[in-house]
Design a protein around this motif. Structure first.
Motif, PDB file in Angstrom:
ATOM      1  N   TYR A 140      34.295  29.178  33.736  1.00  0.00           N
ATOM      2  CA  TYR A 140      34.134  28.118  34.929  1.00  0.00           C
ATOM      3  C   TYR A 140      35.619  27.732  35.311  1.00  0.00           C
ATOM      4  CZ  TYR A 140      29.511  27.376  33.711  1.00  0.00           C
ATOM      5  OH  TYR A 140      27.765  27.610  33.392  1.00  0.00           O
ATOM      6  N   ILE A 141      36.061  27.825  36.659  1.00  0.00           N
ATOM      7  CA  ILE A 141      37.163  27.446  37.342  1.00  0.00           C
ATOM      8  C   ILE A 141      36.709  26.344  38.238  1.00  0.00           C
ATOM      9  CG2 ILE A 141      39.191  28.089  38.804  1.00  0.00           C
ATOM     10  CD1 ILE A 141      38.838  30.993  37.506  1.00  0.00           C
ATOM     11  N   ASP A 142      37.381  25.274  37.800  1.00  0.00           N
ATOM     12  CA  ASP A 142      36.991  23.848  38.890  1.00  0.00           C
ATOM     13  C   ASP A 142      35.154  23.766  38.938  1.00  0.00           C
ATOM     14  OD1 ASP A 142      39.401  23.471  39.273  1.00  0.00           O
ATOM     15  OD2 ASP A 142      39.624  24.881  41.020  1.00  0.00           O
ATOM     16  N   ASP A 143      34.852  23.940  37.664  1.00  0.00           N
ATOM     17  CA  ASP A 143      33.425  23.718  37.483  1.00  0.00           C
ATOM     18  C   ASP A 143      32.263  24.736  38.158  1.00  0.00           C
ATOM     19  OD1 ASP A 143      33.466  21.483  35.462  1.00  0.00           O
ATOM     20  OD2 ASP A 143      33.817  20.300  37.085  1.00  0.00           O
ATOM     21  N   LYS A 144      32.996  25.723  38.728  1.00  0.00           N
ATOM     22  CA  LYS A 144      32.371  27.001  39.361  1.00  0.00           C
ATOM     23  C   LYS A 144      32.506  28.095  38.475  1.00  0.00           C
ATOM     24  CE  LYS A 144      32.951  25.328  43.899  1.00  0.00           C
ATOM     25  NZ  LYS A 144      33.613  25.482  45.243  1.00  0.00           N
ATOM     26  N   ILE A 145      31.252  28.681  38.006  1.00  0.00           N
ATOM     27  CA  ILE A 145      31.201  29.865  37.266  1.00  0.00           C
ATOM     28  C   ILE A 145      31.824  31.094  37.872  1.00  0.00           C
ATOM     29  CG2 ILE A 145      28.965  30.562  37.964  1.00  0.00           C
ATOM     30  CD1 ILE A 145      28.236  31.282  34.738  1.00  0.00           C
ATOM     31  N   VAL A 146      32.541  31.862  37.113  1.00  0.00           N
ATOM     32  CA  VAL A 146      33.287  33.129  37.591  1.00  0.00           C
ATOM     33  C   VAL A 146      32.592  34.182  37.039  1.00  0.00           C
ATOM     34  CG1 VAL A 146      35.313  34.061  37.587  1.00  0.00           C
ATOM     35  CG2 VAL A 146      35.363  31.832  37.867  1.00  0.00           C
ATOM     36  N   PRO A 147      31.733  35.022  37.813  1.00  0.00           N
ATOM     37  CA  PRO A 147      31.221  36.254  37.315  1.00  0.00           C
ATOM     38  C   PRO A 147      32.241  37.282  36.740  1.00  0.00           C
ATOM     39  CG  PRO A 147      30.391  35.809  39.706  1.00  0.00           C
ATOM     40  CD  PRO A 147      31.843  34.834  39.252  1.00  0.00           C
ATOM     41  N   LEU A 148      32.069  37.614  35.601  1.00  0.00           N
ATOM     42  CA  LEU A 148      32.800  38.506  34.812  1.00  0.00           C
ATOM     43  C   LEU A 148      32.045  39.935  34.425  1.00  0.00           C
ATOM     44  CD1 LEU A 148      34.687  36.216  32.320  1.00  0.00           C
ATOM     45  CD2 LEU A 148      35.439  37.118  34.657  1.00  0.00           C
ATOM     46  N   GLY A 149      32.467  41.080  34.540  1.00  0.00           N
ATOM     47  CA  GLY A 149      31.969  42.183  34.344  1.00  0.00           C
ATOM     48  C   GLY A 149      32.165  42.462  32.837  1.00  0.00           C
ATOM     49  N   GLU A 150      31.608  43.291  32.172  1.00  0.00           N
ATOM     50  CA  GLU A 150      31.547  43.565  30.894  1.00  0.00           C
ATOM     51  C   GLU A 150      32.695  43.593  30.163  1.00  0.00           C
ATOM     52  OE1 GLU A 150      29.347  46.685  27.295  1.00  0.00           O
ATOM     53  OE2 GLU A 150      28.750  46.704  29.461  1.00  0.00           O
ATOM     54  N   VAL A 151      33.599  44.499  30.692  1.00  0.00           N
ATOM     55  CA  VAL A 151      35.127  44.518  30.204  1.00  0.00           C
ATOM     56  C   VAL A 151      35.929  43.411  30.095  1.00  0.00           C
ATOM     57  CG1 VAL A 151      37.500  45.812  30.309  1.00  0.00           C
ATOM     58  CG2 VAL A 151      35.159  47.083  30.438  1.00  0.00           C
ATOM     59  N   GLN A 152      35.790  42.673  31.571  1.00  0.00           N
ATOM     60  CA  GLN A 152      36.558  41.408  31.758  1.00  0.00           C
ATOM     61  C   GLN A 152      36.051  40.455  30.858  1.00  0.00           C
ATOM     62  OE1 GLN A 152      37.432  40.024  35.570  1.00  0.00           O
ATOM     63  NE2 GLN A 152      36.440  41.996  36.333  1.00  0.00           N
ATOM     64  N   GLU A 153      34.676  40.399  30.484  1.00  0.00           N
ATOM     65  CA  GLU A 153      34.111  39.186  29.727  1.00  0.00           C
ATOM     66  C   GLU A 153      34.752  39.493  28.161  1.00  0.00           C
ATOM     67  OE1 GLU A 153      30.020  39.457  27.879  1.00  0.00           O
ATOM     68  OE2 GLU A 153      29.679  38.235  29.976  1.00  0.00           O
ATOM     69  N   CYS A 154      34.692  40.636  27.749  1.00  0.00           N
ATOM     70  CA  CYS A 154      35.020  40.933  26.456  1.00  0.00           C
ATOM     71  C   CYS A 154      36.603  40.505  26.336  1.00  0.00           C
ATOM     72  CB  CYS A 154      35.002  42.584  26.150  1.00  0.00           C
ATOM     73  SG  CYS A 154      35.687  42.994  24.418  1.00  0.00           S
ATOM     74  N   LEU A 188      43.460  44.399  32.421  1.00  0.00           N
ATOM     75  CA  LEU A 188      44.099  42.978  32.245  1.00  0.00           C
ATOM     76  C   LEU A 188      44.561  42.550  33.849  1.00  0.00           C
ATOM     77  CD1 LEU A 188      46.263  43.687  29.340  1.00  0.00           C
ATOM     78  CD2 LEU A 188      44.270  42.318  29.488  1.00  0.00           C
ATOM     79  N   ASN A 189      44.964  43.429  34.770  1.00  0.00           N
ATOM     80  CA  ASN A 189      45.384  43.303  36.055  1.00  0.00           C
ATOM     81  C   ASN A 189      44.239  42.590  36.871  1.00  0.00           C
ATOM     82  OD1 ASN A 189      47.921  43.551  35.896  1.00  0.00           O
ATOM     83  ND2 ASN A 189      47.763  45.796  36.565  1.00  0.00           N
ATOM     84  N   LYS A 190      43.139  43.041  36.538  1.00  0.00           N
ATOM     85  CA  LYS A 190      41.855  42.864  37.146  1.00  0.00           C
ATOM     86  C   LYS A 190      41.330  41.362  36.507  1.00  0.00           C
ATOM     87  CE  LYS A 190      37.267  44.230  38.492  1.00  0.00           C
ATOM     88  NZ  LYS A 190      36.043  45.402  38.416  1.00  0.00           N
ATOM     89  N   LYS A 192      43.519  38.852  35.343  1.00  0.00           N
ATOM     90  CA  LYS A 192      44.244  38.141  35.742  1.00  0.00           C
ATOM     91  C   LYS A 192      43.766  37.731  37.298  1.00  0.00           C
ATOM     92  CE  LYS A 192      47.937  40.144  34.469  1.00  0.00           C
ATOM     93  NZ  LYS A 192      49.435  40.419  34.116  1.00  0.00           N
ATOM     94  N   GLN A 193      43.522  38.968  38.358  1.00  0.00           N
ATOM     95  CA  GLN A 193      43.204  38.488  39.454  1.00  0.00           C
ATOM     96  C   GLN A 193      41.973  37.766  39.642  1.00  0.00           C
ATOM     97  OE1 GLN A 193      42.981  42.266  41.339  1.00  0.00           O
ATOM     98  NE2 GLN A 193      45.217  42.807  41.095  1.00  0.00           N
ATOM     99  N   THR A 194      41.022  37.919  38.599  1.00  0.00           N
ATOM    100  CA  THR A 194      39.877  37.082  38.850  1.00  0.00           C
ATOM    101  C   THR A 194      39.777  35.782  38.472  1.00  0.00           C
ATOM    102  OG1 THR A 194      38.692  39.162  38.374  1.00  0.00           O
ATOM    103  CG2 THR A 194      37.234  37.203  38.044  1.00  0.00           C
ATOM    104  N   THR A 195      40.806  35.503  37.281  1.00  0.00           N
ATOM    105  CA  THR A 195      40.755  34.320  36.621  1.00  0.00           C
ATOM    106  C   THR A 195      41.906  33.445  37.045  1.00  0.00           C
ATOM    107  OG1 THR A 195      41.505  35.030  34.358  1.00  0.00           O
ATOM    108  CG2 THR A 195      39.138  35.115  34.891  1.00  0.00           C
ATOM    109  N   ASN A 196      43.156  34.119  37.149  1.00  0.00           N
ATOM    110  CA  ASN A 196      44.412  33.445  37.308  1.00  0.00           C
ATOM    111  C   ASN A 196      45.081  32.961  35.909  1.00  0.00           C
ATOM    112  OD1 ASN A 196      44.744  33.443  40.231  1.00  0.00           O
ATOM    113  ND2 ASN A 196      43.467  31.828  40.283  1.00  0.00           N
ATOM    114  N   LEU A 197      44.452  33.679  34.864  1.00  0.00           N
ATOM    115  CA  LEU A 197      44.982  33.459  33.474  1.00  0.00           C
ATOM    116  C   LEU A 197      46.474  34.058  33.491  1.00  0.00           C
ATOM    117  CD1 LEU A 197      41.935  34.371  31.320  1.00  0.00           C
ATOM    118  CD2 LEU A 197      43.205  31.902  31.424  1.00  0.00           C
ATOM    119  N   PRO A 198      47.461  33.466  33.191  1.00  0.00           N
ATOM    120  CA  PRO A 198      48.819  33.996  32.947  1.00  0.00           C
ATOM    121  C   PRO A 198      48.820  34.651  31.674  1.00  0.00           C
ATOM    122  CG  PRO A 198      48.600  31.664  32.310  1.00  0.00           C
ATOM    123  CD  PRO A 198      47.280  31.760  32.804  1.00  0.00           C
TER     124      PRO A 198
END
Length: 212
Positions: A140-154, A188-190, A192-198
């Motif tokens: 969740y980002i700002d309490d909104k769920i962020v959909p993740l694909g299987e690879v991103q989720e892992c 990893l780039n995808k 970071k783009q989806t989640t803004n994780l540094p």
């Protein structure tokens, strides 16, 4: 954020008593009285906990949980049942139950078990404006769920459970369908783009999500 419970119980009086008790304790409770309605509810909604009676119309609680587990539904489940033979209890745990309460019981006993189970599961991971639920692998980002694909989720699961630790790329490669250095960089780039994780690349060592 209220935690959501699906209660399957065909004894209407008991069901309403349990629903009222759980709601007064701060939970959201969807109540169904047969197995088919439980299946529909579980597919249409996300729950933090299932409470299933076993001997119910249409589909037994055991067969219901078995089908949910086969569909990769890992929602924690408590069985409540008047069936107390060891074979039934063993079947309940074999199909993936987390707890089993024998009827009759004090409603407050169920509440104690529910609180214990959800407290155990509520150890969310917080990172800046991000909240991660390890048990459900939800971000969740700002309490909104962020959909993740299987690879991103892992990948997200590995980083969020290892904040501040340098991760060798071989560990991250396990998340990829066709592992390669280039595929990992793209993934990893995808992420970071989806989640803004540094996430940072430490050349020749691995990758790290530094502590915030």
């Amino acid at each position: 954020m209220k935690q959501n419970i699906l209660l399957l119980e065909d004894d209407y009086e008991l069901a309403e008593t349990l629903q009222e008790l759980l709601q007064e304790s701060g939970f959201r409770v969807d109540l169904v009285h047969n197995g088919n309605d439980a299946i529909d509810a579980s597919y249409d909604n996300k729950y933090d906990l299932y409470i299933f009676d076993i001997n119910v119309p249409d589909i037994s609680g055991i067969d219901l949980l078995k089908s949910l587990r086969e569909a990769d539904d890992t929602t924690p489940t408590i069985f409540i049942s008047a069936l107390v033979d060891l074979n039934t209890i063993a079947q309940g745990f074999e199909v993936g139950a987390d707890d089993y309460i024998k009827k009759p019981f004090f409603p407050e006993e169920l509440l104690i078990r529910v609180r214990a189970k959800l407290t155990q599961l509520s150890k969310d991971i917080h990172y800046n404006n991000i909240r991660y639920l390890p048990q459900k692998k939800e971000l969740y980002i700002d309490d909104k769920i962020v959909p993740l694909g299987e690879v991103q989720e892992c990948l997200c699961d590995i980083f969020m459970n290892n904040i501040g630790n340098v991760l060798d790329k071989s560990i991250l490669m396990d998340c990829l369908v066709h592992p390669s250095d280039s595929a990992l960089r793209v993934a990893l780039n995808k992420l970071k783009q989806t989640t803004n994780l540094p996430i940072k690349n430490i050349r020749g060592v691995g990758y790290i999500l530094e502590k915030s």
